[in-house]
Design a protein around this motif. Structure first.
Motif, PDB file in Angstrom:
ATOM      1  N   LEU A 162       0.827  -1.205   0.000  1.00 51.98           N
ATOM      2  CA  LEU A 162       0.000   0.000   0.000  1.00 51.98           C
ATOM      3  C   LEU A 162       0.862   1.256   0.000  1.00 51.98           C
ATOM      4  N   GLY A 163       1.997   1.197   0.715  1.00 48.78           N
ATOM      5  CA  GLY A 163       2.907   2.336   0.718  1.00 48.78           C
ATOM      6  C   GLY A 163       3.461   2.608  -0.660  1.00 48.78           C
ATOM      7  N   ARG A 164       3.795   1.546  -1.384  1.00 55.04           N
ATOM      8  CA  ARG A 164       4.307   1.723  -2.742  1.00 55.04           C
ATOM      9  C   ARG A 164       3.244   2.317  -3.653  1.00 55.04           C
ATOM     10  N   ILE A 165       1.998   1.849  -3.515  1.00 55.48           N
ATOM     11  CA  ILE A 165       0.914   2.394  -4.334  1.00 55.48           C
ATOM     12  C   ILE A 165       0.743   3.885  -4.063  1.00 55.48           C
ATOM     13  N   ALA A 166       0.800   4.273  -2.777  1.00 57.11           N
ATOM     14  CA  ALA A 166       0.630   5.681  -2.418  1.00 57.11           C
ATOM     15  C   ALA A 166       1.760   6.536  -2.977  1.00 57.11           C
ATOM     16  N   ARG A 167       2.992   5.998  -2.981  1.00 54.44           N
ATOM     17  CA  ARG A 167       4.143   6.779  -3.434  1.00 54.44           C
ATOM     18  C   ARG A 167       4.273   6.822  -4.945  1.00 54.44           C
ATOM     19  N   THR A 168       3.974   5.700  -5.599  1.00 55.68           N
ATOM     20  CA  THR A 168       4.281   5.597  -7.027  1.00 55.68           C
ATOM     21  C   THR A 168       3.069   5.344  -7.910  1.00 55.68           C
ATOM     22  N   GLY A 169       1.955   4.911  -7.318  1.00 48.10           N
ATOM     23  CA  GLY A 169       0.789   4.546  -8.115  1.00 48.10           C
ATOM     24  C   GLY A 169       0.909   3.158  -8.730  1.00 48.10           C
ATOM     25  N   LYS A 170       2.009   2.443  -8.465  1.00 43.18           N
ATOM     26  CA  LYS A 170       2.219   1.116  -9.037  1.00 43.18           C
ATOM     27  C   LYS A 170       1.542   0.052  -8.171  1.00 43.18           C
ATOM     28  N   ALA A 171       0.649  -0.702  -8.774  1.00 45.93           N
ATOM     29  CA  ALA A 171      -0.049  -1.748  -8.025  1.00 45.93           C
ATOM     30  C   ALA A 171       0.813  -2.989  -7.832  1.00 45.93           C
ATOM     31  N   TYR A 172       1.828  -3.155  -8.691  1.00 46.06           N
ATOM     32  CA  TYR A 172       2.611  -4.380  -8.650  1.00 46.06           C
ATOM     33  C   TYR A 172       4.107  -4.102  -8.574  1.00 46.06           C
ATOM     34  N   ASP A 173       4.818  -5.062  -8.004  1.00 50.28           N
ATOM     35  CA  ASP A 173       6.266  -5.025  -7.934  1.00 50.28           C
ATOM     36  C   ASP A 173       6.845  -5.441  -9.290  1.00 50.28           C
ATOM     37  N   HIS A 174       8.167  -5.393  -9.405  1.00 53.20           N
ATOM     38  CA  HIS A 174       8.843  -5.806 -10.626  1.00 53.20           C
ATOM     39  C   HIS A 174       8.512  -7.274 -10.929  1.00 53.20           C
ATOM     40  N   LYS A 175       8.085  -7.557 -12.166  1.00 55.71           N
ATOM     41  CA  LYS A 175       7.727  -8.901 -12.622  1.00 55.71           C
ATOM     42  C   LYS A 175       6.594  -9.511 -11.798  1.00 55.71           C
ATOM     43  N   GLU A 176       5.708  -8.677 -11.286  1.00 55.54           N
ATOM     44  CA  GLU A 176       4.595  -9.167 -10.469  1.00 55.54           C
ATOM     45  C   GLU A 176       3.270  -8.873 -11.143  1.00 55.54           C
ATOM     46  N   ARG A 177       2.282  -9.731 -10.874  1.00 51.06           N
ATOM     47  CA  ARG A 177       0.917  -9.533 -11.352  1.00 51.06           C
ATOM     48  C   ARG A 177      -0.002 -10.274 -10.392  1.00 51.06           C
ATOM     49  N   SER A 178      -1.309 -10.199 -10.613  1.00 52.57           N
ATOM     50  CA  SER A 178      -2.247 -10.970  -9.807  1.00 52.57           C
ATOM     51  C   SER A 178      -3.183 -11.733 -10.731  1.00 52.57           C
ATOM     52  N   VAL A 179      -3.592 -12.916 -10.273  1.00 57.15           N
ATOM     53  CA  VAL A 179      -4.425 -13.795 -11.097  1.00 57.15           C
ATOM     54  C   VAL A 179      -5.565 -14.357 -10.250  1.00 57.15           C
ATOM     55  N   ASP A 180      -6.476 -15.049 -10.923  1.00 56.44           N
ATOM     56  CA  ASP A 180      -7.567 -15.774 -10.258  1.00 56.44           C
ATOM     57  C   ASP A 180      -8.394 -14.862  -9.343  1.00 56.44           C
ATOM     58  N   HIS A 181      -8.815 -13.735  -9.880  1.00 58.17           N
ATOM     59  CA  HIS A 181      -9.626 -12.799  -9.108  1.00 58.17           C
ATOM     60  C   HIS A 181     -11.053 -13.320  -8.956  1.00 58.17           C
ATOM     61  N   THR A 182     -11.582 -13.234  -7.742  1.00 62.17           N
ATOM     62  CA  THR A 182     -12.976 -13.598  -7.501  1.00 62.17           C
ATOM     63  C   THR A 182     -13.636 -12.510  -6.664  1.00 62.17           C
ATOM     64  N   ALA A 183     -14.943 -12.423  -6.758  1.00 66.26           N
ATOM     65  CA  ALA A 183     -15.719 -11.481  -5.946  1.00 66.26           C
ATOM     66  C   ALA A 183     -17.128 -12.032  -5.787  1.00 66.26           C
ATOM     67  N   GLN A 184     -17.610 -12.074  -4.549  1.00 71.16           N
ATOM     68  CA  GLN A 184     -18.939 -12.632  -4.298  1.00 71.16           C
ATOM     69  C   GLN A 184     -19.416 -12.252  -2.900  1.00 71.16           C
ATOM     70  N   LEU A 185     -20.722 -12.387  -2.706  1.00 66.67           N
ATOM     71  CA  LEU A 185     -21.289 -12.272  -1.365  1.00 66.67           C
ATOM     72  C   LEU A 185     -21.194 -13.631  -0.705  1.00 66.67           C
ATOM     73  N   ARG A 186     -20.648 -13.664   0.500  1.00 66.14           N
ATOM     74  CA  ARG A 186     -20.475 -14.925   1.204  1.00 66.14           C
ATOM     75  C   ARG A 186     -20.858 -14.766   2.666  1.00 66.14           C
ATOM     76  N   SER A 187     -21.249 -15.876   3.276  1.00 68.54           N
ATOM     77  CA  SER A 187     -21.531 -15.893   4.701  1.00 68.54           C
ATOM     78  C   SER A 187     -20.203 -15.906   5.457  1.00 68.54           C
ATOM     79  N   MET A 188     -20.078 -15.046   6.467  1.00 70.20           N
ATOM     80  CA  MET A 188     -18.868 -14.983   7.273  1.00 70.20           C
ATOM     81  C   MET A 188     -18.831 -16.179   8.232  1.00 70.20           C
ATOM     82  N   THR A 189     -17.830 -17.039   8.063  1.00 70.36           N
ATOM     83  CA  THR A 189     -17.742 -18.248   8.886  1.00 70.36           C
ATOM     84  C   THR A 189     -16.521 -18.257   9.806  1.00 70.36           C
TER      85      THR A 189
END
Length: 247
Positions: A87-114
């Motif tokens: 989060l500090g890097r995002i605030a300073r540089t606007g970069k969401a990812y580090d060098h050679k980094e990415r994110s995959v398999d994104h999911t989003a849903q309503l779920r019961s908190m267990t």
């Protein structure tokens, strides 16, 4: 007149400066570090101080000598930054990812908190609905962190896009603040260890028999606004990784 004196830099200040540039990706693995003479001129220090700063960076594994080239930024394939550092890097540089980094398999849903611990941190009752967003970070082809965001359903009224698995082009809380005027604050990051769940090992690509006990490092960040807890962000680190905080 004393207020006009240039700041005196010590070796730790210089090391911290370059440590931050490396963490933010401004200096990437393989990049050549500045010469000793340039460091001395920029920070107005002696060669002894500059050398001491560079020795510290080398000791930390951030730099390494390269014959015929000089000192270069070292590759760190088994290092992953903390959520706070990210989060500090995002605030300073606007970069969401580090060098050679990415994110995959994104999911989003309503779920019961267990999870009773996460429920308490988010200020909801067990089995209340929450927005659950997950993604897996990959660095240089290796899965490093399985990240889970448990978000209070009240955020949906202002940011309905939370139920879309597509990643945001900026931290979603910035959108929330721009639409509501409510500032979001982060509690101190908490760190612990536990045995990984099978679905976490699957997400991280750890190939073991189901039920095999695998200890993992877990970092938890809680975010709140004036109405109470808003998000609990849990990061589960792949086994064998060094976790680094560059705040």
């Amino acid at each position: 007149m004393s207020g006009n004196k240039p700041k005196k830099h010590g070796y730790a200040d210089i090391a911290s400066h370059y440590r931050q540039l490396i963490a933010d990706g401004t200096l990437a693995p393989g990049d050549v570090m500045p010469s000793m003479s340039k460091v001395c001129d920029e920070f107005n220090v002696s060669i002894t101080t500059a050398n001491r700063a560079f020795r510290l960076l080398k000791t930390e594994g951030l730099t390494e000598p390269k014959p015929g080239v000089g000192t270069v930024v070292a590759d760190q394939p088994r290092v992953a930054a903390t959520a706070s550092a990210r989060l500090g890097r995002i605030a300073r540089t606007g970069k969401a990812y580090d060098h050679k980094e990415r994110s995959v398999d994104h999911t989003a849903q309503l779920r019961s908190m267990t999870d009773p611990i996460l429920a308490g941190q988010l200020g909801v009752e067990l089995h209340d609905e929450v927005v659950l967003r997950t993604r897996t970070f990959v660095k240089d082809g290796k899965k490093t962190v399985f990240a889970v965001s448990c978000i209070h359903v009240r955020a949906l009224g202002d940011v309905p896009e939370l139920l879309s698995p597509e990643p945001f082009d900026r931290f979603w809380q910035e959108i929330y603040t721009s639409r509501t005027g409510r500032q979001v604050t982060k509690s101190p990051e908490r760190r612990s260890a536990r045995l990984a769940y099978d679905y976490e090992l699957e997400a991280l690509g750890v190939d073991v028999e189901p039920g095999t006990p695998v200890p993992v490092l877990v970092l938890v960040n809680t975010f709140s606004d004036e109405n109470g807890p808003l998000e609990v962000w849990e990061d589960v680190y792949a086994p064998g990784l060094w976790q680094v905080d560059t705040e």
